[in-house]
Motif scaffolding. Structure first.
Motif, PDB file in Angstrom:
ATOM      1  N   LYS A 454       0.826  -1.213   0.000  1.00 55.47           N
ATOM      2  CA  LYS A 454       0.000   0.000   0.000  1.00 55.47           C
ATOM      3  C   LYS A 454       0.849   1.247   0.000  1.00 55.47           C
ATOM      4  CE  LYS A 454      -4.672  -0.477   1.184  1.00 55.47           C
ATOM      5  NZ  LYS A 454      -5.400  -1.400   1.966  1.00 55.47           N
ATOM      6  N   GLN A 455       0.585   2.089  -0.929  1.00 52.34           N
ATOM      7  CA  GLN A 455       1.283   3.343  -1.045  1.00 52.34           C
ATOM      8  C   GLN A 455       0.803   4.250   0.082  1.00 52.34           C
ATOM      9  OE1 GLN A 455       2.131   5.740  -4.872  1.00 52.34           O
ATOM     10  NE2 GLN A 455      -0.039   5.829  -4.456  1.00 52.34           N
ATOM     11  N   VAL A 456       1.746   4.969   0.709  1.00 55.26           N
ATOM     12  CA  VAL A 456       1.321   5.884   1.751  1.00 55.26           C
ATOM     13  C   VAL A 456       0.857   7.177   1.096  1.00 55.26           C
ATOM     14  CG1 VAL A 456       1.984   7.034   3.869  1.00 55.26           C
ATOM     15  CG2 VAL A 456       2.997   4.824   3.280  1.00 55.26           C
ATOM     16  N   SER A 457      -0.452   7.348   1.053  1.00 54.11           N
ATOM     17  CA  SER A 457      -1.005   8.556   0.445  1.00 54.11           C
ATOM     18  C   SER A 457      -1.659   9.428   1.501  1.00 54.11           C
ATOM     19  CB  SER A 457      -2.076   8.211  -0.586  1.00 54.11           C
ATOM     20  OG  SER A 457      -1.574   7.359  -1.549  1.00 54.11           O
ATOM     21  N   ASP A 458      -1.744   8.847   2.688  1.00 58.90           N
ATOM     22  CA  ASP A 458      -2.379   9.560   3.789  1.00 58.90           C
ATOM     23  C   ASP A 458      -1.572  10.827   4.079  1.00 58.90           C
ATOM     24  OD1 ASP A 458      -2.992  10.518   6.280  1.00 58.90           O
ATOM     25  OD2 ASP A 458      -3.515   8.549   7.080  1.00 58.90           O
ATOM     26  N   THR A 459      -2.166  11.980   3.852  1.00 58.90           N
ATOM     27  CA  THR A 459      -1.420  13.235   3.941  1.00 58.90           C
ATOM     28  C   THR A 459      -0.899  13.494   5.361  1.00 58.90           C
ATOM     29  OG1 THR A 459      -2.984  14.003   2.305  1.00 58.90           O
ATOM     30  CG2 THR A 459      -1.453  15.611   3.137  1.00 58.90           C
ATOM     31  N   ASP A 460      -1.708  13.197   6.378  1.00 64.53           N
ATOM     32  CA  ASP A 460      -1.266  13.431   7.767  1.00 64.53           C
ATOM     33  C   ASP A 460       0.008  12.673   8.066  1.00 64.53           C
ATOM     34  OD1 ASP A 460      -3.342  15.076   8.194  1.00 64.53           O
ATOM     35  OD2 ASP A 460      -4.623  13.586   9.211  1.00 64.53           O
ATOM     36  N   GLU A 461      -0.001  11.378   7.674  1.00 67.87           N
ATOM     37  CA  GLU A 461       1.157  10.545   7.963  1.00 67.87           C
ATOM     38  C   GLU A 461       2.380  11.067   7.211  1.00 67.87           C
ATOM     39  OE1 GLU A 461       0.443   6.362   7.448  1.00 67.87           O
ATOM     40  OE2 GLU A 461       2.551   5.884   7.837  1.00 67.87           O
ATOM     41  N   LEU A 462       2.164  11.440   5.936  1.00 69.67           N
ATOM     42  CA  LEU A 462       3.289  11.933   5.130  1.00 69.67           C
ATOM     43  C   LEU A 462       3.808  13.272   5.669  1.00 69.67           C
ATOM     44  CD1 LEU A 462       2.441  10.942   1.451  1.00 69.67           C
ATOM     45  CD2 LEU A 462       4.271  10.063   2.912  1.00 69.67           C
ATOM     46  N   GLU A 463       2.901  14.104   6.173  1.00 72.46           N
ATOM     47  CA  GLU A 463       3.337  15.396   6.746  1.00 72.46           C
ATOM     48  C   GLU A 463       4.320  15.150   7.884  1.00 72.46           C
ATOM     49  OE1 GLU A 463       1.278  18.757   7.088  1.00 72.46           O
ATOM     50  OE2 GLU A 463      -0.021  18.424   5.361  1.00 72.46           O
ATOM     51  N   ARG A 464       3.979  14.172   8.737  1.00 73.11           N
ATOM     52  CA  ARG A 464       4.865  13.873   9.878  1.00 73.11           C
ATOM     53  C   ARG A 464       6.231  13.404   9.384  1.00 73.11           C
ATOM     54  NH1 ARG A 464       0.040  12.073  12.099  1.00 73.11           N
ATOM     55  NH2 ARG A 464       0.366   9.916  11.451  1.00 73.11           N
ATOM     56  N   ILE A 465       6.209  12.535   8.376  1.00 73.28           N
ATOM     57  CA  ILE A 465       7.479  12.019   7.853  1.00 73.28           C
ATOM     58  C   ILE A 465       8.299  13.148   7.213  1.00 73.28           C
ATOM     59  CG2 ILE A 465       8.519  10.437   6.167  1.00 73.28           C
ATOM     60  CD1 ILE A 465       6.020   8.609   6.627  1.00 73.28           C
ATOM     61  N   VAL A 466       7.637  13.998   6.441  1.00 73.93           N
ATOM     62  CA  VAL A 466       8.334  15.115   5.784  1.00 73.93           C
ATOM     63  C   VAL A 466       8.960  16.028   6.846  1.00 73.93           C
ATOM     64  CG1 VAL A 466       7.974  17.256   4.485  1.00 73.93           C
ATOM     65  CG2 VAL A 466       7.019  15.096   3.629  1.00 73.93           C
ATOM     66  N   GLU A 467       8.208  16.316   7.909  1.00 70.31           N
ATOM     67  CA  GLU A 467       8.747  17.180   8.974  1.00 70.31           C
ATOM     68  C   GLU A 467      10.004  16.563   9.577  1.00 70.31           C
ATOM     69  OE1 GLU A 467       5.443  17.999  11.608  1.00 70.31           O
ATOM     70  OE2 GLU A 467       4.589  19.342  10.070  1.00 70.31           O
ATOM     71  N   ARG A 468       9.938  15.264   9.819  1.00 74.19           N
ATOM     72  CA  ARG A 468      11.100  14.552  10.364  1.00 74.19           C
ATOM     73  C   ARG A 468      12.303  14.706   9.447  1.00 74.19           C
ATOM     74  NH1 ARG A 468       8.178   9.960  12.003  1.00 74.19           N
ATOM     75  NH2 ARG A 468       8.967   8.703  10.291  1.00 74.19           N
ATOM     76  N   VAL A 469      12.074  14.515   8.139  1.00 76.77           N
ATOM     77  CA  VAL A 469      13.170  14.592   7.165  1.00 76.77           C
ATOM     78  C   VAL A 469      13.763  16.006   7.146  1.00 76.77           C
ATOM     79  CG1 VAL A 469      13.691  14.575   4.679  1.00 76.77           C
ATOM     80  CG2 VAL A 469      12.416  12.675   5.698  1.00 76.77           C
ATOM     81  N   LEU A 470      12.895  17.024   7.187  1.00 74.69           N
ATOM     82  CA  LEU A 470      13.389  18.406   7.132  1.00 74.69           C
ATOM     83  C   LEU A 470      14.187  18.752   8.395  1.00 74.69           C
ATOM     84  CD1 LEU A 470      10.424  20.362   5.464  1.00 74.69           C
ATOM     85  CD2 LEU A 470      12.361  19.178   4.403  1.00 74.69           C
ATOM     86  N   GLU A 471      13.708  18.264   9.549  1.00 74.18           N
ATOM     87  CA  GLU A 471      14.415  18.542  10.802  1.00 74.18           C
ATOM     88  C   GLU A 471      15.789  17.903  10.814  1.00 74.18           C
ATOM     89  OE1 GLU A 471      11.820  17.329  14.014  1.00 74.18           O
ATOM     90  OE2 GLU A 471      10.388  18.922  13.455  1.00 74.18           O
ATOM     91  N   ALA A 472      15.900  16.735  10.188  1.00 71.43           N
ATOM     92  CA  ALA A 472      17.165  16.005  10.180  1.00 71.43           C
ATOM     93  C   ALA A 472      18.150  16.582   9.171  1.00 71.43           C
ATOM     94  CB  ALA A 472      16.916  14.520   9.893  1.00 71.43           C
ATOM     95  N   ASN A 473      17.683  17.480   8.293  1.00 68.62           N
ATOM     96  CA  ASN A 473      18.562  18.006   7.239  1.00 68.62           C
ATOM     97  C   ASN A 473      18.506  19.533   7.165  1.00 68.62           C
ATOM     98  OD1 ASN A 473      19.436  15.412   5.612  1.00 68.62           O
ATOM     99  ND2 ASN A 473      17.232  15.209   5.971  1.00 68.62           N
ATOM    100  N   PRO A 474      18.846  20.235   8.302  1.00 69.43           N
ATOM    101  CA  PRO A 474      18.683  21.696   8.319  1.00 69.43           C
ATOM    102  C   PRO A 474      19.529  22.400   7.256  1.00 69.43           C
ATOM    103  CG  PRO A 474      19.932  20.939  10.221  1.00 69.43           C
ATOM    104  CD  PRO A 474      19.420  19.717   9.543  1.00 69.43           C
ATOM    105  N   ASP A 475      20.771  21.897   6.994  1.00 65.93           N
ATOM    106  CA  ASP A 475      21.624  22.567   6.010  1.00 65.93           C
ATOM    107  C   ASP A 475      20.991  22.563   4.628  1.00 65.93           C
ATOM    108  OD1 ASP A 475      23.329  22.869   8.083  1.00 65.93           O
ATOM    109  OD2 ASP A 475      24.799  21.354   7.382  1.00 65.93           O
TER     110      ASP A 475
END
Ligand code: ADP
Ligand code: ZN
Ligand code: MG
Length: 518
Positions: A454-475
């Motif tokens: 199943k593709q993760v299309s759930d926007t809420d879940e993806l928002e959380r993942i995207v936030e995590r990725v952005l926090e881990a890569n500030p530069d």
């Protein structure tokens, strides 16, 4: 032979071509005048009986299905069906014909005066020139044209047996030490169609034969397998100086077991005839043999040796009188023909003409496609068509099977298209699901479930993942915001990694663009 040589010859000469096409009615259960089964191959001389072996006193009983199939064929190409028709004996001797005569039809065939329209694209030696744009040709602006080819007749007869010349070079007697004969094929119902001399180029001849084959296939009367000889095309060809109204002397070319051979043999013959004339020679009316290996024709027998067949009415069978009610009953069995189907796929489903023609040309594909569209809805026709012409066709080719023999059924393809559309899976995942469907025969929904695809299309879940990725890569975020927008691919890759490839790329891009923009 060089293509330009043909084009060169066709500038000075006009070719005149008429085809004779034999088609075995392979879908008949039994032979034309006896109860022996119709099948290809097998151990020699096992499917024979006193009737097809021509034993004295054996009586023929005509095969009703074969007659109906021939009338159906005639109706499909707008022939008149003869109110009165008859079988004749055609007398000649050849070892593959046990009776020393063939039951055929002479002046009273089942079908006469039909026509078939062929479409020819613009360009090359496939073109008619001005002088041959006769009344039967409709031109399009781009140089493409439609030519109406007259059908003289279709009659029904019985096929001969087969000779095997042992020790000879391919297909010829030369060098053979002895010959064997197999009568399994003798008596197979065989339709012979003869065209008017309305064809003008080898390309037109090829298109005619190809189109006719698709029609016969859609009628379900024959497998039209050219390699096995269930469809055999002979070409009559002559040339005349452009502008002349009289026909030249024709030769007949035999033994072409593919459409390419038909085209190449006619092209060779046109050039050969022009060369004979250029050397001051004269064309002799003769039958010639196409050698596909050597790419040339050679004389087989001249018409001077032609037989007098001494036709006479077959005394063991009464003539036929078809009532118009019976003909109407047969007409009612006409299926949708490839041309009409193509129009419908373009008109009702909005497919591009080329895609529609490909799908419509194959009854199995067309029926599968229609089935899938009925389930998925017309608005998904283009998506379904893409799958059919891409993955599905590749699968059928690789496994050498018909659509109906695949483990994939129309409902599965319809479901798969739905799963991509509602973003449950990505297009890339859909290809994996397709492969799995083909091997397991499981429905796509079940496969997605089972493989946790199943593709993760759930926007809420993806928002959380995207936030995590952005926090881990500030530069990288800073660089992106100061103009290095190419980094978007890097962020997408990180999100995909987190979701083990199951995030919906479209949604990921949307969310990333929003968060990074802010
Ligand atoms: P034959 O008597 O040699 O069998 P037919 O008149 O029965 O000849 O025609 C056989 C085939 O040859 C038909 O398809 C016909 O259209 C074609 N044909 C007839 N005359 C010519 C010609 N001069 N050039 C090319 N094809 C021809
Ligand atoms: Zn038999
Ligand atoms: Mg003839």
């Amino acid at each position: 032979m060089a293509k330009d040589r043909l084009a060169e010859v066709l500038e000075r000469y006009e070719a005149v071509i008429g085809l004779e096409i034999h088609t075995e009615i392979t879908s008949a259960n039994t032979k034309m005048f006896c109860g022996c089964p119709v099948e290809f191959g097998g151990e020699p001389n096992m499917r024979v009986c006193p009737v097809c072996l021509g034993m004295p006193g054996a009586l023929p009983v005509p095969n009703e299905y074969a007659i109906e199939a021939t009338v159906l064929a005639g109706l499909a190409i707008d022939c008149d069906i003869a109110p009165r028709s008859q079988f004749h004996r055609k007398n000649y001797f050849y070892p593959d014909m046990p009776k020393n005569y063939q039951i055929s039809q002479y002046d009273l065939p089942f079908c006469e005066r039909g026509h078939l329209d062929i479409e020819v694209d613009a360009g090359g030696a496939s073109q008619r020139t001005d002088s041959s744009r006769a009344a039967n040709v409709t031109l399009a602006e781009d140089g493409a044209y439609v030519a109406r080819i007259g059908i003289t007749r279709i009659h029904l007869e019985e096929d001969t047996g087969k000779m095997v010349h042992v020790g000879g070079t391919e297909g010829r007697l030369a060098g053979a030490t002895h010959s064997l004969v197999d009568f399994n094929r003798a008596g197979t119902p065989l339709m012979e169609l003869v065209t008017e001399p309305d064809i003008r180029t080898p390309e037109e001849a090829r298109r005619f034969a190809q189109k006719l084959r698709l029609i016969w296939l859609s009628l379900g009367i024959s497998d039209c397998n050219m390699e096995e000889g269930s469809m055999r095309v002979d070409g009559n060809v002559s040339i005349r100086p452009r502008g002349d109204s009289e026909f030249g002397t024709k030769t007949e070319v035999k033994n072409m077991n593919s459409f390419k051979s038909l085209h190449d043999a006619l092209a060779f013959e046109i050039v050969r005839q022009a060369e004979v004339l250029a050397e001051g020679g004269r064309i002799v009316q003769e039958t010639r043999h196409w050698d596909a290996g050597a790419k040339r024709t050679s004389a087989l027998r001249s018409k001077e040796e032609a037989h007098d067949y001494r036709y006479f009415p077959e005394p063991d069978m009464v003539p036929f009188e078809f009532t118009s009610e019976w003909v109407d009953e047969v007409r009612a069995k006409l299926p949708e023909l490839p041309d009409a189907r193509k129009q419908r796929f373009v008109g009702d489903y909005g497919l591009p003409a080329a895609d529609a023609a490909t799908l419509a040309g194959d009854t199995g594909m067309a029926e599968f496609f229609d089935g899938a569209v009925t389930i998925a809805g017309v608005e998904r026709a283009k998506q379904l068509s893409n799958w059919m012409l891409g993955e599905f066709s590749a699968l059928l080719n690789a496994e050498a099977i018909a659509p109906s023999e695949s483990r994939i059924v129309p409902a599965m393809l319809a479901e798969l298209v739905g799963l991509v559309e509602d973003r449950t899976i990505s297009s890339k995942q859909a290809k994996d699901v397709f492969a799995e469907m083909a091997s397991s025969g499981d429905a796509p929904g079940a496969i997605v479930e089972l493989k946790g695809m199943k593709q993760v299309s759930d926007t809420d879940e993806l928002e959380r993942i995207v936030e995590r990725v952005l926090e881990a890569n500030p530069d990288e975020v800073d660089k992106y915001r100061s103009g290095k927008t190419g980094l978007i691919g890097y962020f997408v890759g990180q999100v995909m990694k987190e979701t083990r490839g199951q995030a919906n790329p479209q949604v990921v891009n949307e969310v990333l663009a929003r968060k990074l923009g802010g």
